[in-house]
Every structure is written in C-alpha cells, then in structure tokens.
Write a protein that holds these residues in place. Structure first.
Motif, PDB file in Angstrom:
ATOM      1  N   ILE B 109       0.850  -1.198   0.000  1.00 19.13           N
ATOM      2  CA  ILE B 109       0.000   0.000   0.000  1.00 19.13           C
ATOM      3  C   ILE B 109       0.886   1.250   0.000  1.00 19.13           C
ATOM      4  O   ILE B 109       1.903   1.296   0.707  1.00 19.13           O
ATOM      5  CB  ILE B 109      -0.924   0.021   1.234  1.00 19.13           C
ATOM      6  CG1 ILE B 109      -1.842  -1.191   1.214  1.00 19.13           C
ATOM      7  CG2 ILE B 109      -1.741   1.314   1.293  1.00 19.13           C
ATOM      8  CD1 ILE B 109      -2.687  -1.361   2.455  1.00 19.13           C
ATOM      9  N   LYS B 110       0.473   2.224  -0.791  1.00 19.73           N
ATOM     10  CA  LYS B 110       1.211   3.496  -0.812  1.00 19.73           C
ATOM     11  C   LYS B 110       0.260   4.647  -0.525  1.00 19.73           C
ATOM     12  O   LYS B 110      -0.935   4.570  -0.828  1.00 19.73           O
ATOM     13  CB  LYS B 110       1.858   3.708  -2.181  1.00 19.73           C
ATOM     14  CG  LYS B 110       3.105   2.865  -2.383  1.00 19.73           C
ATOM     15  CD  LYS B 110       3.788   3.210  -3.685  1.00 19.73           C
ATOM     16  CE  LYS B 110       5.109   2.443  -3.750  1.00 19.73           C
ATOM     17  NZ  LYS B 110       5.799   2.631  -5.005  1.00 19.73           N
ATOM     18  N   PHE B 111       0.800   5.698   0.034  1.00 20.28           N
ATOM     19  CA  PHE B 111       0.026   6.936   0.183  1.00 20.28           C
ATOM     20  C   PHE B 111      -0.111   7.580  -1.201  1.00 20.28           C
ATOM     21  O   PHE B 111       0.675   7.266  -2.109  1.00 20.28           O
ATOM     22  CB  PHE B 111       0.741   7.894   1.146  1.00 20.28           C
ATOM     23  CG  PHE B 111       0.750   7.410   2.575  1.00 20.28           C
ATOM     24  CD1 PHE B 111      -0.333   7.646   3.404  1.00 20.28           C
ATOM     25  CD2 PHE B 111       1.841   6.715   3.089  1.00 20.28           C
ATOM     26  CE1 PHE B 111      -0.337   7.200   4.722  1.00 20.28           C
ATOM     27  CE2 PHE B 111       1.844   6.260   4.400  1.00 20.28           C
ATOM     28  CZ  PHE B 111       0.754   6.502   5.221  1.00 20.28           C
ATOM     29  N   SER B 112      -1.046   8.477  -1.340  1.00 21.74           N
ATOM     30  CA  SER B 112      -1.292   9.063  -2.666  1.00 21.74           C
ATOM     31  C   SER B 112      -0.110   9.891  -3.163  1.00 21.74           C
ATOM     32  O   SER B 112      -0.004  10.175  -4.355  1.00 21.74           O
ATOM     33  CB  SER B 112      -2.564   9.915  -2.644  1.00 21.74           C
ATOM     34  OG  SER B 112      -2.407  10.979  -1.741  1.00 21.74           O
ATOM     35  N   ASN B 113       0.807  10.265  -2.265  1.00 23.06           N
ATOM     36  CA  ASN B 113       2.000  11.010  -2.706  1.00 23.06           C
ATOM     37  C   ASN B 113       3.164  10.069  -3.018  1.00 23.06           C
ATOM     38  O   ASN B 113       4.282  10.510  -3.250  1.00 23.06           O
ATOM     39  CB  ASN B 113       2.408  12.030  -1.644  1.00 23.06           C
ATOM     40  CG  ASN B 113       2.867  11.375  -0.354  1.00 23.06           C
ATOM     41  OD1 ASN B 113       2.648  10.174  -0.149  1.00 23.06           O
ATOM     42  ND2 ASN B 113       3.496  12.140   0.520  1.00 23.06           N
ATOM     43  N   GLY B 114       2.909   8.779  -2.989  1.00 23.93           N
ATOM     44  CA  GLY B 114       3.939   7.800  -3.364  1.00 23.93           C
ATOM     45  C   GLY B 114       4.688   7.212  -2.173  1.00 23.93           C
ATOM     46  O   GLY B 114       5.442   6.243  -2.327  1.00 23.93           O
ATOM     47  N   THR B 259      -3.679   5.501  -7.719  1.00 24.04           N
ATOM     48  CA  THR B 259      -2.889   4.354  -7.230  1.00 24.04           C
ATOM     49  C   THR B 259      -3.558   3.679  -6.037  1.00 24.04           C
ATOM     50  O   THR B 259      -2.890   3.039  -5.227  1.00 24.04           O
ATOM     51  CB  THR B 259      -1.469   4.813  -6.831  1.00 24.04           C
ATOM     52  OG1 THR B 259      -1.602   5.785  -5.774  1.00 24.04           O
ATOM     53  CG2 THR B 259      -0.730   5.427  -7.992  1.00 24.04           C
ATOM     54  N   TYR B 260      -4.873   3.847  -5.903  1.00 26.03           N
ATOM     55  CA  TYR B 260      -5.559   3.274  -4.740  1.00 26.03           C
ATOM     56  C   TYR B 260      -5.416   1.751  -4.728  1.00 26.03           C
ATOM     57  O   TYR B 260      -5.500   1.106  -5.767  1.00 26.03           O
ATOM     58  CB  TYR B 260      -7.033   3.685  -4.751  1.00 26.03           C
ATOM     59  CG  TYR B 260      -7.775   3.238  -3.509  1.00 26.03           C
ATOM     60  CD1 TYR B 260      -7.271   3.547  -2.247  1.00 26.03           C
ATOM     61  CD2 TYR B 260      -8.940   2.491  -3.595  1.00 26.03           C
ATOM     62  CE1 TYR B 260      -7.940   3.134  -1.103  1.00 26.03           C
ATOM     63  CE2 TYR B 260      -9.612   2.070  -2.452  1.00 26.03           C
ATOM     64  CZ  TYR B 260      -9.095   2.388  -1.202  1.00 26.03           C
ATOM     65  OH  TYR B 260      -9.736   1.970  -0.063  1.00 26.03           O
ATOM     66  N   TRP B 261      -5.249   1.196  -3.537  1.00 30.96           N
ATOM     67  CA  TRP B 261      -4.871  -0.219  -3.391  1.00 30.96           C
ATOM     68  C   TRP B 261      -6.033  -1.200  -3.440  1.00 30.96           C
ATOM     69  O   TRP B 261      -5.842  -2.368  -3.775  1.00 30.96           O
ATOM     70  CB  TRP B 261      -4.096  -0.417  -2.089  1.00 30.96           C
ATOM     71  CG  TRP B 261      -4.834  -0.026  -0.822  1.00 30.96           C
ATOM     72  CD1 TRP B 261      -5.016   1.230  -0.359  1.00 30.96           C
ATOM     73  CD2 TRP B 261      -5.470  -0.890   0.115  1.00 30.96           C
ATOM     74  NE1 TRP B 261      -5.718   1.215   0.824  1.00 30.96           N
ATOM     75  CE2 TRP B 261      -6.001  -0.075   1.150  1.00 30.96           C
ATOM     76  CE3 TRP B 261      -5.635  -2.280   0.218  1.00 30.96           C
ATOM     77  CZ2 TRP B 261      -6.692  -0.599   2.249  1.00 30.96           C
ATOM     78  CZ3 TRP B 261      -6.316  -2.798   1.316  1.00 30.96           C
ATOM     79  CH2 TRP B 261      -6.833  -1.961   2.311  1.00 30.96           C
ATOM     80  N   ARG B 262      -7.235  -0.785  -3.133  1.00 34.71           N
ATOM     81  CA  ARG B 262      -8.341  -1.761  -3.114  1.00 34.71           C
ATOM     82  C   ARG B 262      -8.953  -1.924  -4.510  1.00 34.71           C
ATOM     83  O   ARG B 262      -8.907  -1.008  -5.326  1.00 34.71           O
ATOM     84  CB  ARG B 262      -9.428  -1.307  -2.136  1.00 34.71           C
ATOM     85  CG  ARG B 262      -9.007  -1.417  -0.693  1.00 34.71           C
ATOM     86  CD  ARG B 262     -10.004  -0.740   0.193  1.00 34.71           C
ATOM     87  NE  ARG B 262     -11.172  -1.569   0.450  1.00 34.71           N
ATOM     88  CZ  ARG B 262     -12.311  -1.104   0.958  1.00 34.71           C
ATOM     89  NH1 ARG B 262     -12.436   0.184   1.233  1.00 34.71           N
ATOM     90  NH2 ARG B 262     -13.323  -1.920   1.183  1.00 34.71           N
ATOM     91  N   LYS B 263      -9.504  -3.117  -4.739  1.00 40.11           N
ATOM     92  CA  LYS B 263     -10.149  -3.407  -6.030  1.00 40.11           C
ATOM     93  C   LYS B 263     -11.610  -3.789  -5.765  1.00 40.11           C
ATOM     94  O   LYS B 263     -11.969  -4.180  -4.656  1.00 40.11           O
ATOM     95  CB  LYS B 263      -9.445  -4.578  -6.725  1.00 40.11           C
ATOM     96  CG  LYS B 263      -7.942  -4.377  -6.941  1.00 40.11           C
ATOM     97  CD  LYS B 263      -7.671  -3.576  -8.193  1.00 40.11           C
ATOM     98  CE  LYS B 263      -6.198  -3.454  -8.506  1.00 40.11           C
ATOM     99  NZ  LYS B 263      -5.497  -2.440  -7.717  1.00 40.11           N
ATOM    100  N   ASP B 264     -12.426  -3.700  -6.814  1.00 37.63           N
ATOM    101  CA  ASP B 264     -13.826  -4.098  -6.638  1.00 37.63           C
ATOM    102  C   ASP B 264     -13.984  -5.613  -6.807  1.00 37.63           C
ATOM    103  O   ASP B 264     -12.983  -6.337  -6.971  1.00 37.63           O
ATOM    104  CB  ASP B 264     -14.744  -3.306  -7.579  1.00 37.63           C
ATOM    105  CG  ASP B 264     -14.560  -3.668  -9.042  1.00 37.63           C
ATOM    106  OD1 ASP B 264     -13.808  -4.620  -9.334  1.00 37.63           O
ATOM    107  OD2 ASP B 264     -15.163  -2.995  -9.900  1.00 37.63           O
TER     108      ASP B 264
END
Lengths: 316, 595
Positions: B109-114, B259-264
């Motif tokens: 997992i990454k923060f939105s700033n990388g 770059t959000y980590w979760r998927k549907d």
C-alpha cells in the motif's frame, strides 16, 4: 479647486465615520465572553497566556489595541482566525459573492420598481395602481427568509426550474451562476421592489403636478415622453437615496439569505465567525461591510448631484 | 383427428413452456449479472459542519469526517456486525494479559504522494498522535525546537484542543519491531486495544510528508499556515490538492487516487468517481431540497437534530436514505467543577425533568426512540438501573434540595447548541421542559467546532455549565472510555506522559474514583459476558451520580439520489462489509454515479 476641497471633505468624513464604526465594533468585540488566550492554548501557563495576549494585542487598552488593528488593516493585514488561518483569504473569496448578490438584487429591484412606480403614479387610483400596491405590500410583509425558504422548496426542489441552493463563480460557468443566483436575488429583491415602487409613485405624483409638466402636456408632448424624460429624472432623487441606504439593509438580509442558499459570502462568514467567537474576523468583516456601506452612499451622493442640479446648488 | 389436435396443443404448450423457461433463464441471468458501475463523474455531497483541518489534533465534527474518510484510512475498520477488523493493519495480536500488542501493517500500500505505508509510517503517525513531534507544548518551546512541526503536536496548528494524546496516554512505549511490525506496550491492560486503534473511525493514517520539518513554514501564532492543517495525504481512494479546501473551510474538493490499493469484486480499479465536492450546508432543509432537485447527489443528516429532514427525505421517491443504527448517544453532560452541577441534586433535578418520550415525539417525529440508560440496549454496558427517567414530582423534590444546597432562589444554567436551526430547537425544547419544573436553562448558539474546543479546554477553564454533546456510542466501549474516565485517581501519569493537566477529555470534570475503578476493571477483562457485566456495574455507578443524562439513541443518515449506486456494498479484505453509515458517513470508494 472647489471640487477638490469637496472631494477631500467627503473623503475625510468617510474616514472619520469608518474609524468611529470600527472603533465601536472593536470595543464591543472585546466585551464578548471568553479568554482568547485560553481558547488558543487551554493549558497555557499564566506567562504563556500573557505572551499570547501580548502577541495578539489583547493586553493593550482600547485605543492602543484599535490603533494596532488599524495599522495592520492599512497594511492589508486583516488578522488571523483563532482556530487557524488568515482572515484576508476568506474576505477575498467572500466579497465577490456578496457583492454580486447585492448588485443583482439592486438591479432587479430597480428594473421592476421604476416602470411599476411610474405607471402606478400615472394610473393613480385605478385598479392597476391598487393591485400593484396591495400585491407588493403583501409580499414585502413576509420576512425575506420565509420567501427564500418557500422559493427554494417550490421553485427549486419541487418544480426543479432552477437549483434550490449553491454558488458557482461567474468565471466558472456563466449560465449556472445566474441560475443559482436567481432565487436568492428574487428573495432579497421583494422588499426593495415594494419600497422603491411606493417611493417613486409618490414622487412622480408630486412631479406630475409641477407647472412644467402641465406646460409639456399643453405642448402636446406624449405621456410616455413626459413620464420617462421629464418626470422620472427629478423624481428619482429619493429613490436613489433609498437605494443607497438599502445597500446596508441588503448586506444584513444577505446574512440569512446566503445561509439558506449556501452562498459563501460575507454574511455566511460573519455568521460563522460569530458562532465560533472569531473576534478578529468579526472586527474585520464589520469593517469591510462598513467600508462598502460608505462607498455605496458616497457614490449615490455623487450620482444625485449629477442627476439633480438643485442638490448641487444647495450644497454649493 | 383428435390425436392430431392434441399433438398440436401439446406442441403449442411445449413451445410456450420452452419460451417461458428461456425467458426466465434470460431474466435470472440478467438479475445475477451485477450492473457495471459507471466510471467517472463528479459527486456533490452536502455536509453539516465546517472543516477544522487535517492535523491529528484537528477534531472535526462528525459530518466533517466524511471528506477526511475518503482521503485517509484507519488501521482497523468496524464491520456491519460491529466487529472491529484489520484494514490498513494486516493483523493484531496481544500477550496473555493484554498489556502488549503487536500490529502488522498491510503490505503493498502506498500513500497518494507515493510514500510507502509500513512500520515507519505507523511510527510517525503514533508519535504525532502522542504529541511527541511537539517541542513541549507551548508556542515558545515548539518554536525553539528544531525539526518539529508544531501543527502535528497537540496544541498548535489549526486547532488547540486535541483528543489524540490523551487517547494514547495508556501507551508506555511504541516501538518498531521490523519493517511491518510495531509493538505497543501499555501501562494498564486493555483487551479492546484494536477498537481504540480504530478510534471511532478517527485514527487516520497520514503520509509522513505531512509531518516533515520542510513543510513547517513557521511557528508564530500570527502565521499559522501549516501543511497538515490544509491538506490531507492518505492511502484512501481520493486525494486532495493543497488548495483543495476553500479559504472558509466550507468546501473540500477531492479527486481520484489513481494508485488506490483496493479493487472491486471484479478485481477492477477503484474508485469509480473522478471527483467529489463536499459543501458545508448548515440548513438541513436546504440539503433535502438539493437532493430533490438532484443538484446534490448525497447529503449527510444527523438524527439528533435533523430528524424532520430525514423523514422528509424518506418521502421523496428519487431519494434513498441510508440510516445507521441508533447507537450514538448524545448526553447532557453536567460540568461538575463549578456551580450548579457540582451538586448532585441539581444534576438529578435536570435528569428527572426531561420528558424523553415527548422530546422524541416532538423533535424526531418518532424516528428516534427515548433511552432508558445513558446508552442504548445495543451497548455492552447497557443497564437501566439508577438511570433517572422523567418524573416531574421527583424533579421538583430534587430541585428543592438543589436550591437549598446552592443557597440560591433558582436553578439556572446555560448550555451551548449548534447554530443550526434544528439544533437550536432541540435546546429550546429541553429548556421548555425544564421550565415546567422551575429550572431555567439558557440555550447558547455556538458553532459545533467551537463547542468542541471549549468542551476539551482545560478543566479549570471550560466555560460551559452543561453541554449537549455526542461522543458516546455503541457497540464498543473503547471510545466511550476516553470521555467517561476521570484522571483524578492518577490513572494517567500525566506529568510523565504529557503536559501536566490533561484530563481534558473528562467532559463532566467528575472526580468519581469509584466509577474509574469499576470502569478500568471492566476494560482489562477479556471480551464476553463477564466483561459486559463489569461494564454494567460501572454504568450503574455513573447513572447513580448523574454525571450525564441522555434523551435519545441517535442515528446518522446519508441520503442519495437514484443516480448513485454502490453506497455500502464494498467487501473488506478481512471479510464482510464495513458498517454502511458511521459517524463519518459513507466510504465512497465503491460509489458510482450514473449519467
């Protein structure tokens, strides 16, 4: 030279009134309950509280504190929010919305009131005159927030003709901007329309009795020309004064209307600042409102001079 | 001939059955295939409160949590069944006596700033939350300390009354074990530590960049302009620019985090929406109007003061109202370190003077139910024993006792209520009921953000005599613990932990050591019947002392127009779905908007 003296006299009068108003507000704001130093740092030691008060100028007497605030304002520093951030960016973002609301209201009110007032006077005592007067005064007797809520529910939510609330900058979407402003402007305009119509009607009736109007009539000049060319101009002095004075009322009315229609203007910000005891912000907002009030009045004074030479002579 | 006719009929019936079967198969097929969510679009959301900011110490009101919730995420999440399960954490384990907990961070997992989400990121978040990024608690000392962002500490930045460090006062040490593991050593056992880490959905994990010294432009009070008060950087489905919050903090704009980590469910990228605009709309009626006209896609309501608006929204065909359980319990907290509520009989007089059934009927139109305890029956600590219900005769008797003890001619007090018209009406209704008993209650109009600051001011300075305030909630007890415990028994080692006088979360400022003893004994027990019984004993003690009284169990609501789909269905990696509507609204990761 005389003109220059006149302008200088007027400006100094404006400055004096402005200083008086803001000084009074600064005293009133300091009377609000609650220690700002403790709001900023609830666990501050006595020394730290003193330091905060000193930094914010709260340890000074009324005059000294006011002069400090005034010197800041003159340097373009409108102070800080106790809970973070500077006041100026909020003022900067709020002013356009409020000014637009007031100007649109004023324009709409005058555009409707002038022909209605003139026609009512011309058709004095007729069914049209009575119907106009009764309808306008029935509407004006409603508080404007009540009209606003009704318009938002009926026209906005139920009929879906225009959005019931919200604000968008004119530069972002012109058509959406005017759609969103329609209901708040209509709401605020109801009162002024009634007042202006009534005032203008009375003035026009008086002017219609003047000798020069009778002379114009005897010369066979058309009613339309007499009304709008020879009668309206001298009859509009009171209307213009009233319009200028109503700018202050409109700012007050905008406070509630902005909240109902979710317009992020000065009224919304002032209400929020009062609710959160933002002393410095309240003082700066009131100063801004006072400045606008005085500017409006000065502009109208000048306009009246231009429109009615008699006032110019009187003042000279 | 007859046979031919029969055959003809049979074949016709056969064709009919075949067609019907075929149609039903097609129909079943169409029911089973989930509609593909629309991608893109802007969601317009109306919330009640103004934002405060995004620092750990910025105590945003409930509705203002909703924008934060879309950008930041928590270590744990509360499921629809009330269980707290790992979210940004992968797992949590404790020793036998619950004094040491190890939290593993989820990888990838990454923060939105990388920046990477790992043990280091968790450590800096915990340091900020515990006030350890501060130079010592005063403007001067923070200013003198280099490499410190005062905005990340307790008392500086956008807000000065903070909850976080007190919440962590029980943590003796927080240490990094490896790249993905952090150990929490506690002073006193806490079996429900995971729930504390969830923190009622408020313990957001922020990107380390929010706390770095290069983002700290100054420490002068007159120049409060720190990054963390203006911009939130998290691991969530949406991200915001530094100018994403308007100058008046009334509008927050967030955009899709690519770059959000979760998927549907179909392993496709989330979120579906491109952009969300949150607008503070104080008037509940205006929010309903916006939904009806479809100029607002989603709106927040609090059942406590906006029941009439919820009922109105429920009647609109094109609007769906997602209502939470009524397990949030606002209290009238009596501030006991000053008159009149330092006197028990005065607290009892007010408690007995409130006609809860009438209040529920008049103010909520039957949407919410009156309570028979300070918490509802969904709470593990529910007990009606010692709870003072409405009884005008008893109230008058308590009042006589109270006036005698005070040596005055009347019981008069003031309490703040939010400036929203409906909140003011709540206050007026209480005042009218108490007036019938002979108690004079003055309703103050104060913005919620300001009430919060004053409520959590130091014990010596809080200006209120009583406050109507919602922090207690079910189905857990960890979050409640923060506001109910007194520090008077020395439970928190304040001089060692923090700045010396932090009993600020004790809203009623009580000094009830017996309650504390019962409460902390319950907190140390393993979850189960024995623990619930222990909590009940503590609640009964609380009610006998009337430290606060309740009226209703409150629900929150998030209403959407029929253009909106997927408001509550997104599966959690730990199984199940998150609670649909919480005090922070709805997670919008799986929400889509049809064109």
């Amino acid at each position: 030279m005389k003109k220059l003296i006149n302008i200088l006299t007027r400006l100094s009068r404006v400055a004096l009134i402005l200083m008086g108003a803001t000084f009074l507000v600064s005293i009133l704001v300091r009377q609000l309950p609650g220690d700002v130093a403790l709001l900023i740092n609830p666990v501050a030691s006595a020394a730290e509280r003193d330091a905060i008060r000193h930094e914010l100028g709260l340890d000074r007497n009324y005059f000294s504190a006011y002069l400090m605030w005034l010197s800041q304002i003159l340097r373009g520093d409108f102070g800080i929010f106790i809970f973070g951030g500077k006041v100026f960016p909020v003022i900067k973002s709020a002013i356009p919305a409020t000014l637009q609301l007031i100007f649109y209201t004023q324009i709409l009110a005058l555009v409707i009131a002038i022909p209605l007032g003139v026609l009512s006077a011309f058709k004095q005592g007729t069914r049209f005159d009575k119907l106009t007067s009764t309808s306008l005064f029935s509407l004006a007797s409603f508080p404007n927030f009540g009209i606003g809520l009704i318009l938002a529910v009926v026209v906005g939510a139920n009929l879906g003709i225009v959005p019931p609330s919200g604000y968008i900058r004119i530069t972002e979407d012109l058509s959406q901007h005017f759609k969103l402003m329609l209901l708040p402007v209509l709401t605020l305009a109801v009162g002024p329309i009634a007042t202006y119509t009534r005032l203008l009607r009375a003035e026009v009736i008086a002017t219609l009795r003047e000798d020069y109007v009778l002379l114009a009539k005897s010369k066979g000049i058309s009613d339309k020309r007499i009304l709008f060319r020879h009668v309206l101009r001298p009859s509009s002095t009171t209307l213009m004064t009233s319009a200028a004075l109503s700018m202050g009322n409109l700012i007050g009315g905008a406070l509630i209307i902005e909240i109902i229609f979710v317009i992020p203007g000065l009224g919304t910000q002032l209400a929020k600042a009062i609710g959160t005891r933002e002393f410095f912000a309240i003082q700066s907002y009131v100063a801004i409102i006072a400045v606008f009030f005085l500017i409006f009045n000065s502009v109208v004074d000048s306009l009246i001079n231009a429109v009615d030479p008699r006032t110019r002579n009187r003042r000279a | 001939m007859k046979t031919q006719v029969r055959k003809k009929y049979i074949s016709k019936i056969g064709i009919g059955i075949a067609l019907a079967l075929g149609a039903s198969i097609v129909q079943v097929g169409s029911v089973q295939a989930a509609p593909t969510p629309t991608r893109g679009g802007t969601l317009s959301v109306a919330i009640t409160d103004y934002m405060v900011g995004f620092c750990p110490n910025d105590t945003n009101s409930n509705s203002a949590l909703m924008p934060v919730k879309q950008i930041g995420e928590t270590l744990f999440e509360q499921r629809a069944d009330g269980l707290v399960v790992p979210f940004l954490a992968e797992s949590a384990s404790s020793n036998a006596d619950f004094t040491s907990w190890r939290i593993k961070t989820r990888t990838g997992i990454k923060f939105s700033n990388g920046e990477k989400w790992d043990a280091d990121a968790l450590m800096i978040n915990m340091k900020a939350a515990r006030g350890q990024l501060s130079g010592g608690g005063s403007a001067a000392s923070d200013s003198a300390t280099s490499k410190v962002n005062p905005a990340a500490s307790l008392f500086h930045g956008a807000k000065y009354g903070g909850l976080a460090p007190v919440a962590w006062a029980n943590a003796k040490a927080v240490t990094k074990v490896d790249d993905v593991t952090v150990q929490f050593d506690l002073k006193r056992p806490n079996a429900g530590f995971k729930e504390l880490l969830y923190g009622s959905g408020r313990t957001f994990m922020r990107a380390p960049a929010m706390f770095l010294p290069e983002n700290n432009p100054g420490t002068k009070l007159a120049d409060i302009n720190y990054l963390c008060s203006k911009q939130m950087i998290g691991t969530g489905p949406f991200k915001m620019a530094i100018d994403g919050m308007s100058a008046d903090k009334g509008t927050v704009t967030v955009t899709k985090n690519e770059t959000y980590w979760r998927k549907d469910a179909a392993s496709a990228k989330l979120p579906y929406l491109d952009k969300i605009v949150f607008t503070t709309t104080k008037d509940a009626g205006t929010r309903v109007n916006g939904l009806k006209a479809k100029t607002t896609d989603m709106a927040w309501f609090t059942g406590n003061s906006e029941s009439q608006a919820i009922l109105r929204a429920q009647k609109i065909k094109s609007v769906k109202v997602n209502l939470s359980s009524a397990d949030f319990y606002p209290q009238l907290w009596f501030v006991e370190n000053k008159a009149p509520f330092s006197t028990l009989s005065c607290r009892q007089a007010v408690s007995a003077g409130l006609d809860r059934a009438t209040f529920a009927a008049k103010r909520t139109g039957g949407l919410l139910k009156p309570l028979t305890s300070i918490m509802g029956d969904g709470s593990p600590g529910y007990s009606s024993k010692n709870f003072i219900t409405y009884d005008a005769t008893k109230a008058k008797a308590y009042l006589a006792e109270c006036i005698k003890a005070l040596g005055t001619t009347e019981l008069a007090f003031s309490a703040p209520f939010d400036t929203a018209p409906e909140a003011q009406k709540n206050g007026q209704e209480m005042a009218a009921q108490l007036a019938k008993i002979g108690i004079k209650m003055t309703v103050l109009a104060v913005e919620t953000s300001s009430i919060i600051t004053n409520v959590f001011a130091s014990s010596a300075t809080t200006g209120y005599q009583a406050v109507w305030f919602q922090v207690l909630e079910g189905p857990g007890m960890q979050f409640n613990s923060l506001f109910m415990a007194s520090t008077s028994n020395g439970y928190y080692d304040l001089s060692a932990d923090l700045y010396g006088s932090l009993n600020t979360l004790n809203i009623s400022r009580h000094t009830d050591k017996d309650f504390d003893t019962l409460w902390f004994a319950a907190r140390a027990q393993k979850p189960g019947k024995a623990q619930n019984d222990a909590y009940k004993l503590a609640i009964e003690r609380w009610q006998s002392q009337s430290h606060s009284t309740s009226i209703l169990g409150v629900a929150f609501a998030v209403a959407t127009t029929d253009k909106i789909a997927g408001a509550c269905g997104l599966k959690l990696l730990s199984g199940g779905t998150a609670r649909c509507v919480s005090n922070g609204g709805i997670s919008l990761a799986g929400v889509s908007k049809s064109k």
